[in-house]
Design an enzyme around this catalytic site. Structure first.
Site, PDB file in Angstrom:
ATOM      1  N   LYS A 192      -4.869   1.084 -13.719  1.00 50.24           N
ATOM      2  CA  LYS A 192      -4.327   2.197 -13.938  1.00 50.24           C
ATOM      3  C   LYS A 192      -4.713   2.745 -15.134  1.00 50.24           C
ATOM      4  O   LYS A 192      -4.348   2.149 -16.437  1.00 50.24           O
ATOM      5  CB  LYS A 192      -2.766   2.041 -13.676  1.00 50.24           C
ATOM      6  CG  LYS A 192      -1.852   3.346 -14.272  1.00 50.24           C
ATOM      7  CD  LYS A 192      -2.083   4.305 -13.259  1.00 50.24           C
ATOM      8  CE  LYS A 192      -1.244   4.150 -11.798  1.00 50.24           C
ATOM      9  NZ  LYS A 192      -1.228   5.228 -10.766  1.00 50.24           N
ATOM     10  N   HIS A 214      -1.929   4.489  -1.173  1.00 49.73           N
ATOM     11  CA  HIS A 214      -1.215   4.605  -2.440  1.00 49.73           C
ATOM     12  C   HIS A 214       0.015   3.462  -2.681  1.00 49.73           C
ATOM     13  O   HIS A 214       0.703   3.145  -1.520  1.00 49.73           O
ATOM     14  CB  HIS A 214      -0.622   5.978  -2.828  1.00 49.73           C
ATOM     15  CG  HIS A 214       0.086   6.220  -3.928  1.00 49.73           C
ATOM     16  ND1 HIS A 214       1.612   6.253  -3.680  1.00 49.73           N
ATOM     17  CD2 HIS A 214      -0.045   6.412  -5.205  1.00 49.73           C
ATOM     18  CE1 HIS A 214       2.168   6.565  -4.831  1.00 49.73           C
ATOM     19  NE2 HIS A 214       1.344   6.599  -5.748  1.00 49.73           N
TER      20      HIS A 214
END
Length: 424
Positions: free
Chosen positions: A195, A322
């Site tokens: 991330k 996701h």
């Protein structure tokens, strides 16, 4: 058999569980993640489960429409959808994050449909004696692969509500490599995602280079969450072209992604610029995005996810999933739907290794070689641990968090932080 059964009770229990100090483009995770556990009880005493968002706006939506399924058969999915669309009204006060489509009020209807659909499918499976994946057409794989999901993180939360987690600080390339190795040792993951959108692109690229050197051959992904400007994303492309499996949402908007596609050899992936069927139409026509990350929680359920997968196959798009902070009911629902999709071309995202607590009997869901085996028992194949449910509900009542706000939490560390994007 099943048609005579009716849904006789609906229970929604908000819960809070420990969440690490994970950094992202919007700020940092709060110490407590919120979810809601939905139970649909049938007239013969069976209970169907689902897990969804647990912030105050979502709880208000659930309160508006949770009773629409009373009196329905667990098989009346179409009637449920019609009733939900008629019942849901706008809810004020939601904090919406661009990087988290599940926070968007415009998705309240599909979020509620998904929450009720999963629980109804769980009931259906229990009635007919089949796992949910069989209700979706049967499994095409026995286990669903997931990706190691790395985060830049602090060692502990600034407000220290509980002891630090076992992962420690993750800021430097060396620390990110150590985080990846530990996650692979624990869970066997065979691909890695970081991330990004937290630090300057040069630092995040250095982390990807370090991962590539330390773990040669493992597919790598970087997700800056649209926190890089178009010029920055274009400038970063040559170095990343040799490192990544795909380039996920580096820059804002479909137009920006379309321009970036001209400057990179990598497929562009998204869970931000395509989050509805209307956006899919525009995105497919543009040709900019080559990999779509679905999410049954805000797309509208498991059946819609199958439709989305067929559309991806038609338009020659890759498909993954996701994730947001979640527990085992969501992970198992993801596993059932992913196991039914032939063209799931990439390992799915999951935050699950970052979560330490659980609400299902038997404790934490196990990973084997980075994958979760598809349950073979009827329905979802999980049941509630009511003692743990009560404990996590008590944490919800005590924690003081009622909706996710990564920006406000980050201001505790850095009062000048604005969260404006793109920041780089």
């Amino acid at each position: 058999m099943g048609r005579d059964l009716k849904i006789s009770a609906v229970r929604v229990t908000p819960i809070a569980f420990r969440d690490g100090p994970l950094l992202n483009a919007a700020g940092i995770h709060e110490p407590w993640a919120l979810r809601a556990i939905v139970e649909l009880e049938s007239s013969d005493g069976r209970v169907g489960l689902s897990e969804t968002y647990g912030d105050a706006p979502m709880l208000a939506v659930l309160a508006q429409a949770k009773d629409v399924v009373l009196g329905l058969s667990p098989f009346d999915l179409n009637a449920m959808e019609q009733r939900v669309r008629a019942a849901v009204r706008p809810v004020a006060g939601a904090v919406e994050f661009e990087l988290a489509p599940g926070s968007h009020a415009a998705k309240n209807v599909p979020k509620l449909i998904s929450a009720l659909e999963v629980a109804m499918l769980d009931l259906q499976g229990q009635v007919v004696g089949a796992p949910v994946v069989d209700l979706l057409g049967g499994k095409v794989r026995d286990a669903v692969p997931y990706s190691a999901y790395l985060f830049f993180k602090y060692a502990e939360h600034i407000d220290r509500p509980y002891a630090p987690d076992a992962w420690g600080e993750g800021l430097s390339p060396e620390q990110i490599v150590a985080q990846a190795k530990r996650m692979i040792d624990l869970y066997g993951f065979r691909s890695i995602k970081l991330k990004g959108g937290v630090f300057a692109p040069a630092h995040e690229i250095a982390c990807m280079q370090a991962l590539h050197a330390a773990l040669p051959g493992l597919p790598l992904r970087l997700d800056p969450n649209a926190n890089w400007s178009l010029p920055t994303a274009i400038a970063a492309a040559p170095e990343l072209d040799t490192l990544l499996e795909y380039y996920e949402d580096p820059t804002p908007g479909l137009a920006g992604m379309a321009e970036l596609a001209k400057h990179t050899a990598l497929p562009l992936a998204t869970n931000m610029v395509i989050t509805t069927l209307e956006e899919f139409r525009r995105g497919a026509a543009s040709g900019a995005v080559k990999v779509l990350l679905s999410d049954h929680h805000y797309w509208g359920g498991l059946r819609v996810t199958q439709t989305l997968a067929r559309m991806c196959a038609l338009w020659d798009l890759g498909l993954s999933m996701h994730s947001n902070s979640h527990l085992g009911i969501s992970l198992i629902a993801m596993t059932h739907i992913a196991a039914s999709i032939p063209n799931l071309t990439y390992a799915c995202d999951t935050h699950y290794p970052w979560q330490e607590e659980e609400v299902i009997e038997g404790g934490r869901v196990r990973f084997e070689d980075g994958a979760v085996r598809v349950p073979e028992t009827p329905g979802l194949g999980v049941t509630l641990d009511r003692r743990r449910l009560a404990e996590l509900h008590a944490q919800y009542l005590d924690c003081g968090v009622r909706q996710r706000d990564d920006l406000a939490q980050m201001k505790k560390y850095d009062p000048t932080f604005t969260g404006s994007t793109p920041r780089f």
